[in-house]
Design an enzyme around this catalytic site. Structure first.
Site, PDB file in Angstrom:
ATOM      1  N   ALA A 120      -1.864 -30.504 -36.898  1.00 10.37           N
ATOM      2  CA  ALA A 120      -2.085 -29.258 -37.633  1.00 10.37           C
ATOM      3  C   ALA A 120      -2.475 -28.183 -36.635  1.00 10.37           C
ATOM      4  O   ALA A 120      -3.591 -28.176 -36.123  1.00 10.37           O
ATOM      5  CB  ALA A 120      -3.194 -29.454 -38.665  1.00 10.37           C
ATOM      6  N   MET A 121      -1.567 -27.278 -36.323  1.00 13.88           N
ATOM      7  CA  MET A 121      -1.783 -26.265 -35.290  1.00 13.88           C
ATOM      8  C   MET A 121      -2.026 -24.904 -35.936  1.00 13.88           C
ATOM      9  O   MET A 121      -1.110 -24.310 -36.504  1.00 13.88           O
ATOM     10  CB  MET A 121      -0.592 -26.215 -34.346  1.00 13.88           C
ATOM     11  CG  MET A 121      -0.363 -27.522 -33.591  1.00 13.88           C
ATOM     12  SD  MET A 121       0.992 -27.416 -32.384  1.00 13.88           S
ATOM     13  CE  MET A 121       0.277 -26.287 -31.163  1.00 13.88           C
ATOM     14  N   SER A 122      -3.259 -24.423 -35.835  1.00  9.72           N
ATOM     15  CA  SER A 122      -3.625 -23.138 -36.423  1.00  9.72           C
ATOM     16  C   SER A 122      -3.422 -21.986 -35.462  1.00  9.72           C
ATOM     17  O   SER A 122      -3.576 -20.822 -35.847  1.00  9.72           O
ATOM     18  CB  SER A 122      -5.088 -23.169 -36.858  1.00  9.72           C
ATOM     19  OG  SER A 122      -5.936 -23.249 -35.721  1.00  9.72           O
ATOM     20  N   GLY A 123      -3.108 -22.289 -34.190  1.00 15.31           N
ATOM     21  CA  GLY A 123      -3.014 -21.253 -33.183  1.00 15.31           C
ATOM     22  C   GLY A 123      -4.312 -21.042 -32.440  1.00 15.31           C
ATOM     23  O   GLY A 123      -4.404 -20.195 -31.547  1.00 15.31           O
TER      24      GLY A 123
ATOM     25  N   VAL B 195      -8.013 -22.705 -30.428  1.00 19.21           N
ATOM     26  CA  VAL B 195      -8.300 -23.563 -29.283  1.00 19.21           C
ATOM     27  C   VAL B 195      -8.322 -25.038 -29.680  1.00 19.21           C
ATOM     28  O   VAL B 195      -7.705 -25.881 -29.021  1.00 19.21           O
ATOM     29  CB  VAL B 195      -9.654 -23.170 -28.648  1.00 19.21           C
ATOM     30  CG1 VAL B 195      -9.992 -24.105 -27.498  1.00 19.21           C
ATOM     31  CG2 VAL B 195      -9.616 -21.729 -28.167  1.00 19.21           C
TER      32      VAL B 195
ATOM     33  N   SER C 178      -7.105 -26.917 -32.257  1.00 13.35           N
ATOM     34  CA  SER C 178      -5.860 -27.603 -32.614  1.00 13.35           C
ATOM     35  C   SER C 178      -4.889 -27.643 -31.440  1.00 13.35           C
ATOM     36  O   SER C 178      -4.127 -28.609 -31.288  1.00 13.35           O
ATOM     37  CB  SER C 178      -5.213 -26.930 -33.827  1.00 13.35           C
ATOM     38  OG  SER C 178      -4.889 -25.580 -33.547  1.00 13.35           O
TER      39      SER C 178
ATOM     40  N   LEU D  36       0.562 -23.634 -40.847  1.00 10.14           N
ATOM     41  CA  LEU D  36       0.634 -23.161 -42.223  1.00 10.14           C
ATOM     42  C   LEU D  36       0.731 -21.646 -42.276  1.00 10.14           C
ATOM     43  O   LEU D  36       0.010 -20.950 -41.558  1.00 10.14           O
ATOM     44  CB  LEU D  36      -0.612 -23.601 -42.996  1.00 10.14           C
ATOM     45  CG  LEU D  36      -0.899 -25.097 -43.038  1.00 10.14           C
ATOM     46  CD1 LEU D  36      -2.162 -25.356 -43.848  1.00 10.14           C
ATOM     47  CD2 LEU D  36       0.274 -25.861 -43.616  1.00 10.14           C
TER      48      LEU D  36
ATOM     49  N   CYS E  93      -9.444 -26.223 -49.341  1.00 10.11           N
ATOM     50  CA  CYS E  93      -8.332 -26.042 -48.406  1.00 10.11           C
ATOM     51  C   CYS E  93      -7.999 -27.350 -47.702  1.00 10.11           C
ATOM     52  O   CYS E  93      -6.832 -27.729 -47.573  1.00 10.11           O
ATOM     53  CB  CYS E  93      -8.666 -24.951 -47.398  1.00 10.11           C
ATOM     54  SG  CYS E  93      -7.325 -24.597 -46.243  1.00 10.11           S
TER      55      CYS E  93
ATOM     56  N   GLY F 210      -7.852 -30.614 -35.465  1.00 13.87           N
ATOM     57  CA  GLY F 210      -8.864 -30.257 -34.484  1.00 13.87           C
ATOM     58  C   GLY F 210     -10.266 -30.213 -35.056  1.00 13.87           C
ATOM     59  O   GLY F 210     -11.157 -29.591 -34.461  1.00 13.87           O
TER      60      GLY F 210
ATOM     61  N   CYS G 209     -11.342 -17.591 -44.337  1.00 12.30           N
ATOM     62  CA  CYS G 209     -10.297 -16.859 -43.626  1.00 12.30           C
ATOM     63  C   CYS G 209      -9.655 -15.773 -44.459  1.00 12.30           C
ATOM     64  O   CYS G 209      -9.123 -14.802 -43.909  1.00 12.30           O
ATOM     65  CB  CYS G 209      -9.233 -17.843 -43.131  1.00 12.30           C
ATOM     66  SG  CYS G 209      -8.396 -18.761 -44.450  1.00 12.30           S
TER      67      CYS G 209
END
Length: 394
Positions: free
Chosen positions: A35-38, A40, A42, A61, A129, A153, A226
């Site tokens: 799961a890559m949120s952009g 550090v 992840s 996402l 979430c 992460g 968020c």
């Protein structure tokens, strides 16, 4: 392209027959979705697994329309964050997928958040979430992409116990995120992996990101909620519930009407400042009566509670809630993510689950979560948690 440093402890995987993620295939034969949120955390997670030789794919996402997201400073999963995730994935040489979940996020997270405030509660949207979006929709997408696990992460740990996978607090107590994961099901936990659980600090994670040459190594952390712009959650609630800010009375617990307010959504249990009334004594919000549209206030001792009644309990301990001793089970309970757990007694009798806090806690509100642990130590096992229906004094 990504080049691992020499003599890196994270570069080695297990040789015991199971790989470092406790899966039966060799890393090169094990597909792991990250799961890559952009951010550090992840990004480092993806880089660690790539370094260990796994077949890594990234999933990001999209939770907002791009125009709206750009105005939400500090949010995650915005257009800029998606671009950051794409850049990190390209530098690692892994496939990257963007999953459009705007409708699901609105229905499962944002709408319940607004509804909860209108009902006089204090919601914790990050739990929903994780439960429905990251560990629901994203996990399904990972399976459809033939992944054997989904890694995130989060600063928590999972361990394979005698009866299946267990959830544990992270090693860094200041960044432990287990409070937000109490609703994770056993089935979800068996598919999830948390490579950062043993990190001792965020500085260590950033150091590793810099060492790996990741461009986001110094990127600021995102805010907790968020989708709330600049912390003004009332604007969002009023947009989704145009009649949410109805005027009403500010009432003392002894029945006196002390003043008036312009909407209970603008108050929280435990609040002292900004009440708009003066009686010569410190007053705090004791509860919000949504049915009557009243803000009930009282002295400080009125906001301290010892008995917490729960609903929607998710049990991750041994056996089931029905197996708890009749006299109760000693646990450590946590009402807020920012506070340490405190000793408590957990009882499950008939259809009611209650937690008795030894020291009590101030300002407990319906809608918050109560999470229980095996002990108060770092990396303690998470036994479960539930949503607070009511809090009472001893």
């Amino acid at each position: 392209m990504f080049t691992p440093p020499v003599n890196d402890p994270y570069a080695q995987s297990s040789t015991s027959g199971l790989n470092s993620l406790m899966l039966p295939r060799a890393p090169a034969e094990t597909r792991v979705a990250v799961a890559m949120s952009g951010g550090v955390d992840s990004s480092v997670t993806a880089a660690i697994l790539k370094r260990q030789g796994y077949d890594v794919i990234g999933i990001t996402l999209q939770l907002y329309d791009s125009g709206e997201a750009q105005t939400n400073e500090g949010a995650s999963c915005t257009g800029t964050d998606i671009q950051d995730a794409e850049r990190v994935a390209a530098s690692l040489g892994i496939a990257h997928h963007v999953l459009d979940l705007k409708a699901q996020f609105r229905a499962k997270v944002i709408q319940p958040f607004a509804d909860s405030y209108v009902a006089g509660e204090t919601p914790v949207p990050c739990v929903a979430c994780n439960q429905f979006i990251k560990f629901g929709e994203m996990m399904q997408a990972a399976r459809e992409l033939s992944a054997h696990a989904l890694a995130t992460g989060h600063y928590v740990s999972s361990r394979l116990g005698p009866h299946g996978w267990q959830l544990h607090r992270g090693a860094d107590e200041t960044r432990d995120q287990s409070y937000f994961l109490f609703a994770t099901s056993r089935e979800q936990l068996s598919f999830l992996r948390f490579p950062l659980g043993d990190m001792r600090s965020k500085d260590e994670t950033r150091r590793l990101a810099s060492e790996m040459g990741l461009s986001i190594s110094q990127k600021p952390d995102s805010q907790d909620i968020c989708f709330v712009r600049s912390g003004r959650y009332t604007e969002l609630v009023e947009r989704m519930h145009p009649n949410a800010s109805q005027p009403g009375d500010i009432v003392h617990i002894d029945g006196r009407v002390l003043g008036h307010h312009d909407g209970i959504i603008k108050y929280t249990v435990g609040q002292r400042r900004g009440l708009g009334v003066a009686t010569g004594e410190p007053l705090f919000v004791v509860r919000l009566d949504a049915a009557k549209g009243a803000v009930v206030v009282g002295p400080r001792e009125a906001i301290k509670a010892h008995r917490v009644i729960l609903h929607g309990v998710n049990w991750l301990g041994s056996g089931s809630l029905a197996d708890l001793p009749a006299e109760g089970l000693r646990v450590w309970a946590r009402i807020r993510s920012t506070q340490p757990p405190q000793p408590a007694m957990l009882l499950a009798q008939n259809t009611e689950t209650c937690v008795y806090l030894d020291a009590g806690e101030e300002g407990i509100s319906p809608g918050q979560a109560c999470v229980f642990y095996e002990s108060g130590a770092a990396q303690a096992r998470v036994l479960g948690g539930g949503w607070i229906s009511k809090a009472e004094s001893s």
